[in-house]
Design a protein around this motif. Structure first.
Motif, PDB file in Angstrom:
ATOM      1  N   ARG A 130      -8.922 -11.055  10.695  1.00 44.87           N
ATOM      2  CA  ARG A 130      -7.532 -10.925  11.116  1.00 44.87           C
ATOM      3  C   ARG A 130      -6.651 -11.422   9.989  1.00 44.87           C
ATOM      4  NH1 ARG A 130      -6.250  -7.706  13.566  1.00 44.87           N
ATOM      5  NH2 ARG A 130      -4.559  -8.615  14.753  1.00 44.87           N
ATOM      6  N   PRO A 131      -5.427 -10.914   9.854  1.00 47.42           N
ATOM      7  CA  PRO A 131      -4.565 -11.321   8.735  1.00 47.42           C
ATOM      8  C   PRO A 131      -4.216 -12.812   8.775  1.00 47.42           C
ATOM      9  CG  PRO A 131      -3.657  -9.405   9.886  1.00 47.42           C
ATOM     10  CD  PRO A 131      -4.787  -9.918  10.714  1.00 47.42           C
ATOM     11  N   LEU A 132      -4.289 -13.460   7.621  1.00 46.22           N
ATOM     12  CA  LEU A 132      -3.812 -14.836   7.492  1.00 46.22           C
ATOM     13  C   LEU A 132      -2.283 -14.802   7.440  1.00 46.22           C
ATOM     14  CD1 LEU A 132      -6.261 -16.203   4.748  1.00 46.22           C
ATOM     15  CD2 LEU A 132      -6.407 -16.521   7.222  1.00 46.22           C
ATOM     16  N   THR A 133      -1.654 -15.960   7.564  1.00 46.39           N
ATOM     17  CA  THR A 133      -0.186 -16.034   7.564  1.00 46.39           C
ATOM     18  C   THR A 133       0.410 -15.387   6.317  1.00 46.39           C
ATOM     19  OG1 THR A 133      -0.327 -18.085   8.819  1.00 46.39           O
ATOM     20  CG2 THR A 133       1.772 -17.612   7.747  1.00 46.39           C
ATOM     21  N   HIS A 134      -0.197 -15.653   5.145  1.00 41.40           N
ATOM     22  CA  HIS A 134       0.339 -15.092   3.894  1.00 41.40           C
ATOM     23  C   HIS A 134       0.157 -13.569   3.850  1.00 41.40           C
ATOM     24  CE1 HIS A 134      -0.429 -19.383   3.022  1.00 41.40           C
ATOM     25  NE2 HIS A 134       0.709 -19.275   2.363  1.00 41.40           N
ATOM     26  N   ASP A 135      -0.931 -13.067   4.448  1.00 40.25           N
ATOM     27  CA  ASP A 135      -1.140 -11.615   4.525  1.00 40.25           C
ATOM     28  C   ASP A 135      -0.097 -10.981   5.442  1.00 40.25           C
ATOM     29  OD1 ASP A 135      -3.478 -11.769   2.905  1.00 40.25           O
ATOM     30  OD2 ASP A 135      -4.618 -12.397   4.665  1.00 40.25           O
TER      31      ASP A 135
ATOM     32  N   LYS B  94       3.136 -10.760   3.619  1.00 37.96           N
ATOM     33  CA  LYS B  94       3.118  -9.649   2.663  1.00 37.96           C
ATOM     34  C   LYS B  94       3.346  -8.310   3.377  1.00 37.96           C
ATOM     35  CE  LYS B  94       0.328  -7.170  -0.730  1.00 37.96           C
ATOM     36  NZ  LYS B  94      -0.998  -7.005  -1.341  1.00 37.96           N
ATOM     37  N   SER B  95       2.645  -8.096   4.491  1.00 38.64           N
ATOM     38  CA  SER B  95       2.806  -6.845   5.247  1.00 38.64           C
ATOM     39  C   SER B  95       4.237  -6.689   5.757  1.00 38.64           C
ATOM     40  CB  SER B  95       1.838  -6.807   6.437  1.00 38.64           C
ATOM     41  OG  SER B  95       0.514  -6.854   5.974  1.00 38.64           O
ATOM     42  N   PHE B  96       4.795  -7.801   6.233  1.00 34.91           N
ATOM     43  CA  PHE B  96       6.177  -7.799   6.732  1.00 34.91           C
ATOM     44  C   PHE B  96       7.150  -7.421   5.605  1.00 34.91           C
ATOM     45  CE2 PHE B  96      10.172  -9.889   7.821  1.00 34.91           C
ATOM     46  CZ  PHE B  96      10.358  -9.494   9.143  1.00 34.91           C
TER      47      PHE B  96
ATOM     48  N   ALA C 136       0.140 -18.711  -3.200  1.00 32.42           N
ATOM     49  CA  ALA C 136      -0.618 -17.835  -2.305  1.00 32.42           C
ATOM     50  C   ALA C 136       0.050 -16.456  -2.222  1.00 32.42           C
ATOM     51  CB  ALA C 136      -0.731 -18.460  -0.915  1.00 32.42           C
ATOM     52  N   MET C 137       1.376 -16.423  -2.279  1.00 32.57           N
ATOM     53  CA  MET C 137       2.093 -15.140  -2.266  1.00 32.57           C
ATOM     54  C   MET C 137       1.978 -14.451  -3.629  1.00 32.57           C
ATOM     55  SD  MET C 137       2.855 -14.958   0.811  1.00 32.57           S
ATOM     56  CE  MET C 137       3.424 -13.290   0.590  1.00 32.57           C
TER      57      MET C 137
END
Length: 199
Positions: A57-62, A65-67, A112-113
């Motif tokens: 499942r996507p991590l917060t940073h993922d 990024k998607s957002f 991380a970003m």
């Protein structure tokens, strides 16, 4: 103010702070290293992206990024722009193609970003000269004003074990720590040496 480009050169478990990790950034085309203490969640987020692993499942940073991509926002660069009382300050430089904005962030989150958006990481000379460790050839030299810099204030100084050592013993331990690339440990030893020089 001139920007200095950095690369991620290491990420390892902290030897002195439980549950924390040492993230080491290196000056591009230079000999200086910038150690930063970060939390385990942020270390995991950075490591997963560097290793190109895909969590179930996507991590917060993922998610972030998607957002951002859903609204055509891109992170152009990360700047570690200040160091106050041992805490680094960073910002994301973002753009939607028309407007550019600067967003304040913890340094660990910003990096991380950066690895997710494949954007450059920069800092300023005064930060590297204050908190950097210089590598010369096979020898390691600490900077005079180096202070241990962390994301969060450490719960304890962790220097008690060094106060009983002589200056020569401290210098030997500093060389050993740098040879092992244990930058966090080296920073603590260097702090003890600096404290003695000042007194």
């Amino acid at each position: 103010m001139k920007k200095i480009k950095l690369d991620i050169v290491g990420l390892s478990y902290s030897q002195t702070q439980s549950g924390a990790y040492a993230l080491v950034l290196g000056e591009v085309n230079g000999r200086r290293r910038l150690p930063i203490i970060i939390g385990s969640f942020e270390a995991q987020a950075i490591a997963i992206e560097i290793e190109k692993m895909t969590p179930s499942r996507p991590l917060t940073h993922d998610l972030f990024k998607s957002f951002a991509q859903a609204y055509h926002i891109n992170i152009q660069e990360i700047i570690i722009y200040n160091l106050v009382d041992g805490i680094f300050y960073a910002k994301l430089i973002c753009s939607d193609g028309k407007k550019t904005a600067e967003i304040d962030a913890r340094t660990s989150d910003a990096i991380a970003m950066a690895v997710r958006f494949d954007c450059p990481i920069y800092t300023h000379e005064f930060i590297l000269s204050t908190a950097g460790i210089v590598i010369e050839g096979n020898d390691f030299v600490y900077l005079e004003n180096l202070t241990e810099a962390t994301e969060e204030k450490p719960s304890g100084s962790g220097t008690a074990s060094y106060t009983s050592l002589s200056i020569d013993e401290l210098k030997t331990k500093l060389q050993d720590a740098l040879t092992e690339e244990a930058y966090e440990k080296a920073a603590k030893i260097r702090d003890e040496l600096n404290k003695r020089k000042a007194s």
